[in-house]
Design an enzyme around this catalytic site. Structure first.
Site, mmCIF file in Angstrom:
data_model
loop_
_atom_site.group_PDB
_atom_site.id
_atom_site.type_symbol
_atom_site.label_atom_id
_atom_site.label_comp_id
_atom_site.label_asym_id
_atom_site.label_seq_id
_atom_site.Cartn_x
_atom_site.Cartn_y
_atom_site.Cartn_z
ATOM 1 N N ALA A 153 0.831 -1.209 0.000
ATOM 2 C CA ALA A 153 0.000 0.000 0.000
ATOM 3 C C ALA A 153 0.862 1.254 0.000
ATOM 4 O O ALA A 153 1.904 1.328 0.640
ATOM 5 C CB ALA A 153 -0.949 0.001 1.191
ATOM 6 N N CYS A 198 20.861 -3.196 -10.763
ATOM 7 C CA CYS A 198 19.886 -4.228 -11.152
ATOM 8 C C CYS A 198 19.981 -5.391 -10.172
ATOM 9 O O CYS A 198 21.002 -6.075 -10.095
ATOM 10 C CB CYS A 198 20.114 -4.727 -12.576
ATOM 11 S SG CYS A 198 19.045 -6.142 -12.939
ATOM 12 N N GLY A 255 3.640 -3.659 -17.849
ATOM 13 C CA GLY A 255 3.572 -3.737 -16.398
ATOM 14 C C GLY A 255 4.856 -4.183 -15.724
ATOM 15 O O GLY A 255 4.871 -4.423 -14.517
ATOM 16 N N ALA A 256 5.944 -4.305 -16.488
ATOM 17 C CA ALA A 256 7.214 -4.719 -15.877
ATOM 18 C C ALA A 256 7.811 -3.549 -15.111
ATOM 19 O O ALA A 256 7.787 -2.419 -15.585
ATOM 20 C CB ALA A 256 8.193 -5.194 -16.946
ATOM 21 N N HIS A 273 15.515 -6.469 -16.461
ATOM 22 C CA HIS A 273 16.228 -7.752 -16.570
ATOM 23 C C HIS A 273 15.231 -8.876 -16.877
ATOM 24 O O HIS A 273 14.202 -8.987 -16.225
ATOM 25 C CB HIS A 273 16.948 -8.026 -15.243
ATOM 26 C CG HIS A 273 17.973 -9.098 -15.340
ATOM 27 N ND1 HIS A 273 19.311 -8.870 -15.158
ATOM 28 C CD2 HIS A 273 17.858 -10.417 -15.621
ATOM 29 C CE1 HIS A 273 19.976 -10.006 -15.309
ATOM 30 N NE2 HIS A 273 19.101 -10.961 -15.589
ATOM 31 N N HIS A 317 12.865 -11.686 -16.896
ATOM 32 C CA HIS A 317 12.343 -12.528 -15.822
ATOM 33 C C HIS A 317 10.876 -12.840 -16.082
ATOM 34 O O HIS A 317 10.196 -12.114 -16.795
ATOM 35 C CB HIS A 317 12.485 -11.823 -14.461
ATOM 36 C CG HIS A 317 11.602 -10.617 -14.305
ATOM 37 N ND1 HIS A 317 11.859 -9.420 -14.947
ATOM 38 C CD2 HIS A 317 10.459 -10.420 -13.602
ATOM 39 C CE1 HIS A 317 10.928 -8.539 -14.638
ATOM 40 N NE2 HIS A 317 10.054 -9.117 -13.826
ATOM 41 N N HIS A 373 -2.975 -33.877 -27.308
ATOM 42 C CA HIS A 373 -3.755 -33.450 -26.150
ATOM 43 C C HIS A 373 -2.980 -33.602 -24.845
ATOM 44 O O HIS A 373 -2.564 -34.691 -24.475
ATOM 45 C CB HIS A 373 -5.053 -34.254 -26.070
ATOM 46 C CG HIS A 373 -5.914 -33.779 -24.936
ATOM 47 N ND1 HIS A 373 -6.666 -32.634 -25.021
ATOM 48 C CD2 HIS A 373 -6.093 -34.246 -23.674
ATOM 49 C CE1 HIS A 373 -7.276 -32.424 -23.876
ATOM 50 N NE2 HIS A 373 -6.946 -33.392 -23.034
#
Lengths: 331, 331
Positions: free
Chosen positions: B21, B39, B157-158, B162, B164, B238
């Site tokens: 938060a 990093c 949204g990264a 690096h 991942h 499948h």
């Protein structure tokens, strides 16, 4: 002709908007167009939009200056007004023609206006425009739903800066509205009460998630918000269809909206946001189990893979804290 | 403790991640952190992450340099590994404790690497890491699902550059996975065939939406994609659970992935993207009606109000054109 296509697994329809199709190399983010001569929504540039469907005017003739709001067809519509649905199968896939209406509500001649700074009368006019377009589009038997929405700011998907909202009439009830209708009907079946009325009742009693309440309308931070500062605005009395709003109610709602957006702008420094009106489907007004509401989602972060893959949203802002901030309190 | 909260109308759970938060004024977009000493995922900075759960190492001791990939707990987890769910009601609302696992897979020591430039062996190692973590997390009876996903680029949204990917184990099957399971089960009931197998069969016959096929795996542009260049990768045979992947299959899948991401990078100039692995729930492996698949969505435009309000996506890029571009053809 744009096409509606259905995912064969989850039943989600998408609009393949072929008339907007671009070459692969054209996919870059469109910059938001700026003010000035080149803004197609500014006064004096009425010839840059298709002819108006509705406008707030005194004596001025249509499609010229002298208006307080205008409703025009979207020049680059996601769906086309002409044609039949012609649903067909392609092996296990389903498609139909992209028939619908796509209109723009230019909310004010003031390029730099916003819902936080417009007068209550101006915002009430916009609400009346929404209502009248809903009532008018209802007359076409081809449409099942009209979604009224707004994109404000580039991060919220707006390509123009000038204050405007949009509506899209669709031949299918959108899946998110269906899910709300089904959930509401399930609750009604169990309790014989409107779940939205129950939510309002509980929120008014608890107060922690109430942002604002006045003259028959309430703004709340929902219990399980997907986004920081997600807010819902609802009529306190049970109403399922937005177009049943009476004239004095549009003024009351406008007053609450202006106050809400003023607080949102102050708290978050004029954030980009979307709003979406969820009202009853055009053919199902007077529903005892559904309650219209406006959902407002500020765009403060990018939605990422976990959300897209799960439908679970990670929200770092508890709604109780968001509501307190929008009430002007530090919780 | 983060909290899981359920929307009382549509039944969608959200994670209120209270430990992340922030104050209302803190909501701005986080810049992607750059390369160099700072990093936390680069070699030599192993002490900047929590101790590793799994790593690709020769003789090198854990939590120091000398690795090809590392799996570590997320330092800012959306869910917490400790504790019980303790589901409770609050009036008509439902909540439970945010119990789960949140791990990061550091895919390579090379800060500037990507799935388009890594070797097939390196990518195969990452796939084995996904598989092994799925198998391991399955042992905990508290988890119902593990979502493996990747955010690449700020728009996707990264928050770190690096290379991942991540996984989140949840005590509930995510709603999007449930919807796919239900849709797939419905189709099975009607046809006694796997809908995904049928899709693969039809796509292989028609070819128009096939991007790439090799050694038992296929990449397609789905018939009803939400996003331009959305792509799905599936095993042709499948298979419902990713963790049943055999060693030689991980190499085949890795080879297809490298080729796919090479083409995506070339066609769209290294776009930001997400991928999400949809596999069977942990307690429901060997499903005859479900078929695991990887969904890849490039982030080329912002999602706007119509999509958020309707669940209808407007996509200006027909999948047939996208597939042709990714095949290297002008359609």
């Amino acid at each position: 002709m744009p096409e509606l296509r259905k995912d064969p697994v989850v039943g989600r329809w998408v609009i393949i908007s072929t008339e907007r199709a671009r070459r692969p190399t054209d996919f870059h983010r469109d910059p938001v167009r700026a003010h000035g001569d080149r803004c197609v929504f500014c006064e004096g540039n009425e010839d840059k939009t298709p002819p108006e469907i509705l406008a707030g005017r005194g004596d001025s003739p249509p499609n010229g200056p002298g208006w307080s709001f205008r409703v025009v067809p979207n020049k680059f519509p996601a769906l086309r007004i002409e044609g039949d649905l012609e649903p067909t199968g392609e092996g296990l896939f389903d498609r139909m023609n992209g028939v619908g209406a796509h209109e723009v509500v230019i909310e004010t001649p003031n390029h730099h206006g916003s819902l936080a700074t417009m007068s209550v009368d101006e915002v009430a006019d916009v609400l009346v425009a929404f209502r009248d377009r809903l009532s008018d589009l209802k007359k076409s038997p081809r449409f099942e739903y009209v979604l009224v929405f707004k994109n404000r700011g580039e991060a919220a998907g707006a390509s123009l800066e000038h204050p405007h909202s949009q509506l899209i009439a669709t031949p299918i009830i959108p899946i998110m509205v269906s899910e709300e209708l089904e959930g509401s009907a399930r609750y009604w079946k169990m309790k014989e009460r409107c779940v939205w009325c129950d939510i309002i009742h509980q929120e008014r009693r608890e107060r922690r998630r109430v942002i604002l309440e006045r003259d028959g309308f309430i703004a709340i931070a929902p219990f399980a918000p997907r986004f920081p500062f997600e807010s819902w605005i609802l009529p306190i009395k049970h109403r399922s269809a937005f177009e049943e709003l009476e004239v004095d109610e549009t003024r009351h709602l406008a007053a609450l909206l202006v106050e809400f957006f003023r607080r949102l702008s102050t708290t978050l420094n004029e954030p980009p946001f979307n709003f979406m009106l969820h009202t009853a489907p055009l053919r199902e007004t007077g529903l005892e189990y559904f309650h219209w509401h406006l959902e407002i989602i500020p765009k403060l972060a990018n939605v990422a893979g976990f959300e897209w893959g799960s439908g679970f949203f990670i929200n770092p802002m508890p709604p109780e804290t968001a509501a307190a901030a929008l009430r002007g309190e530090a919780e």
